[in-house]
Design an enzyme around this catalytic site. Sequence first.
Site, PDB file in Angstrom:
ATOM      1  N   ASP A  81      45.846  43.621  22.020  1.00  0.00           N
ATOM      2  CA  ASP A  81      45.099  44.262  21.103  1.00  0.00           C
ATOM      3  C   ASP A  81      43.843  43.691  20.960  1.00  0.00           C
ATOM      4  OD1 ASP A  81      46.874  46.201  20.600  1.00  0.00           O
ATOM      5  OD2 ASP A  81      48.129  44.998  19.158  1.00  0.00           O
TER       6      ASP A  81
ATOM      7  N   GLN B 223      49.693  51.194  28.498  1.00  0.00           N
ATOM      8  CA  GLN B 223      49.006  49.973  28.575  1.00  0.00           C
ATOM      9  C   GLN B 223      49.137  48.682  28.779  1.00  0.00           C
ATOM     10  OE1 GLN B 223      46.467  51.444  24.779  1.00  0.00           O
ATOM     11  NE2 GLN B 223      48.426  52.565  24.876  1.00  0.00           N
TER      12      GLN B 223
ATOM     13  N   ARG C  12      50.890  32.944  58.059  1.00  0.00           N
ATOM     14  CA  ARG C  12      49.687  33.520  58.425  1.00  0.00           C
ATOM     15  C   ARG C  12      48.648  33.277  57.596  1.00  0.00           C
ATOM     16  NH1 ARG C  12      49.842  39.654  60.641  1.00  0.00           N
ATOM     17  NH2 ARG C  12      50.461  38.485  62.402  1.00  0.00           N
TER      18      ARG C  12
ATOM     19  N   MET D 166      30.654  39.131  49.544  1.00  0.00           N
ATOM     20  CA  MET D 166      29.393  39.424  49.571  1.00  0.00           C
ATOM     21  C   MET D 166      28.817  38.293  48.736  1.00  0.00           C
ATOM     22  SD  MET D 166      28.240  43.337  49.173  1.00  0.00           S
ATOM     23  CE  MET D 166      28.002  44.377  50.629  1.00  0.00           C
TER      24      MET D 166
END
Length: 752
Positions: A137, A271, A534, A541
């Site tokens: 909230d 929400q 891995r 960017m």
Amino acid sequence: MNAAVRATVRVGIYTGAKVYFVHEGYQGLVDGGDNIKPATWESVSMMLQLGGTVIGSARCMDFKEKWGRLKAACNLVKLGITNLCVIGGDGSLTGANQFRTEWSELLADLIKQGKITAEEAKRSSHLNIVGMVGSIDNDFCGTDMTIGTDSALHRIIEVVDAITTTAQSHQRTFILEVMGRHCGYLALVTALACGADWVFIPEMPPEDNWEEHLCKRLIAQRERGSRLNVIIMAEGAQDRKQKPITCDQVKNLVSKKLGFDTRSTILGHVQRGGTPSAFDRILGSRMGVEAVMALLEATPETPACVVSLSGNMAIRLPLMECVQVTKDVTVAMAEGRFEDAVNLRGKSFQNNWNTYKMLAHVNPPESNINIAIVNVGAPCAGMNAAVRSAVRAGLIQGHQMLAIHDGFDGLANGQIEPITWAQVGGWTGKGGSNLGTKRNLPGKNIEQISLNIAKFNIHSLIIIGGFEAYLGGLELVTAREKYEELCIPMVVIPATVSNNVPGSDFSIGADTALNTITTTCDRIKQSAAGTKRRVFIIETMGGYCGYLATMAGLSSGADAAYIYEEPFHIHDLELNVVHLIEKMKTSVKRGLILRNSNANDNYTTQFLYNLYSEEGKGTFDCRMNILGHMQQGGTPTPFDRNFGTKMGAKSVMWLTDKLKECYRHGRIFANTPDSACVLGMKRRSLIFQPLASLKEDTDFEHRIPKTEWWLKLRPILKILARYEAVEIDTSEVAAMENTRIIVILCLISQTM
């Protein structure tokens, strides 16, 4: 919240403390036993992308009773815990402060009952408390944002976007109720982010004859060409007499009085769920780090504090003062002092409310002013929100708004036309640039630009874009000496994924790009969870600006983020490889490396991939991903929509005032430095800074500001990735050998 837990655990361990989880909130503290467990570095791995709280949360009536707090105190003393980190709302934090205040009394009672010895009581003679606010909230005063709010806004806007498409198709009116029993922040920001026609919030109930005003507003929107109406309601919406206003009440009013096809949707607990946004992950991580630092530096005399966000700074504030102000808001609403309630919510809430009021109330005065808007540089999400807001704010002021298509080239070629209220309807949720944009600067076409400014009678100019917008603005200012037509007020609104415009801590579009990168990294890490051993090398960017790589590193839990601003050498790369080899020996058998596109001319992404592949042979294998232009596209995040809306409206209001100052002898003449500014966010405020004054703080060769606030977050990234010997204030660590830090979630309701 999991980001805050992860950061608290890892920074606590980094400083040499022993860290415990308390499962199921205060109930776990009261029950003890297996609910209080030691936390390890690996135990908080892969938590960043999880919603909710992995250590649980529960309502606890026992803790409200003294016997419950006695049991909790006994459990802490037996484990030697003297530092408590609480993540919750104001009720949970108030309970923690009460626990701390009566600590000595509780110890005395435990000694009398024979539950603990005098020696144990002496070792735990005081309890330090630090709080972090977790609440969707955003109802806690003292912090700009609480953990979970931004993620909740993401869920809401996803639903709003989906509903808007069907509402337009059927020409319907939609009423959406969002959470906020005592605070209208979610409703207010949602209204700004989606361009709602009306918003109901508990802090500022509508006037007594609101039914008539609402119907007039909806009719006016339809008459302007809108195919839908959107009304946003906080669940605590009320009228001036504090009588609840419900979805059904508004639905019946609109459908019966206006005959509009009306639907209502109550979003509810959707929400609270889902993946946390990049902003919430970074906020939780920063708060967790600051919470540990606060505990390290605490003394028996230090009052309980809460870690808050003020602009871009993580700060500490006295807990109970913030709790009191939060309670004062409720009292102000109960007493009908609604203006006071809005002011007590803080500057951010006030700015949102003022922007909504300005864009909602259309009574245009007479004006002969023409304001032109142009997008410059690469497109980014949120540009259209800024254009829409500027257009509507200008029309509300009575000005004529002109759209320039295709950047400065369009200004030179005369691609200029009036733009209306209806034309920008629905633009807040659209990515890219609807006006079109190009990177070309005005320099080579300056004469033609000056002629068109005179031809189309342009009195002021809003330039929305990245570093090219800043450079273009400077070129126009420089050319004022030769071309009098350029002596008009101008404002540059930073809008670029790179976040590299001088004069602003944030740029429109950067938050959307950051969430895109974070989501992609989540998926990549998930793929590594199956294959094991891995390492992924990912290029982001940003040009020479390392903002995206650094912040994405924090939000995705990267092992390293290479950027231009922090030079790195072969020795650093060697340390990173060794770090990953050691990491593969743990249960966390995956690695994530981010690299800013222009981080280093020689240590390219391909070079890093080759290096890691060669050095990791037999231990791990590598994969490379260059994310590319996907970072510039997509639907704008709630932050970028709201930010663009406020920036667009603010720029028009500033230009309106500046034009009055510059009107002399029947014409406008502006050639002072402060008549051409960058509108930027600095700390907590939107401020205007002359373009010329920012030149000293600009590295023109590398297209970045010389001072960048986010660089101070780099040590956090390294600490959370488990690098040794990172510079951090550990002056109090020597006294921490026997200290215990506890992480506890004690929310009445689960947040992100």
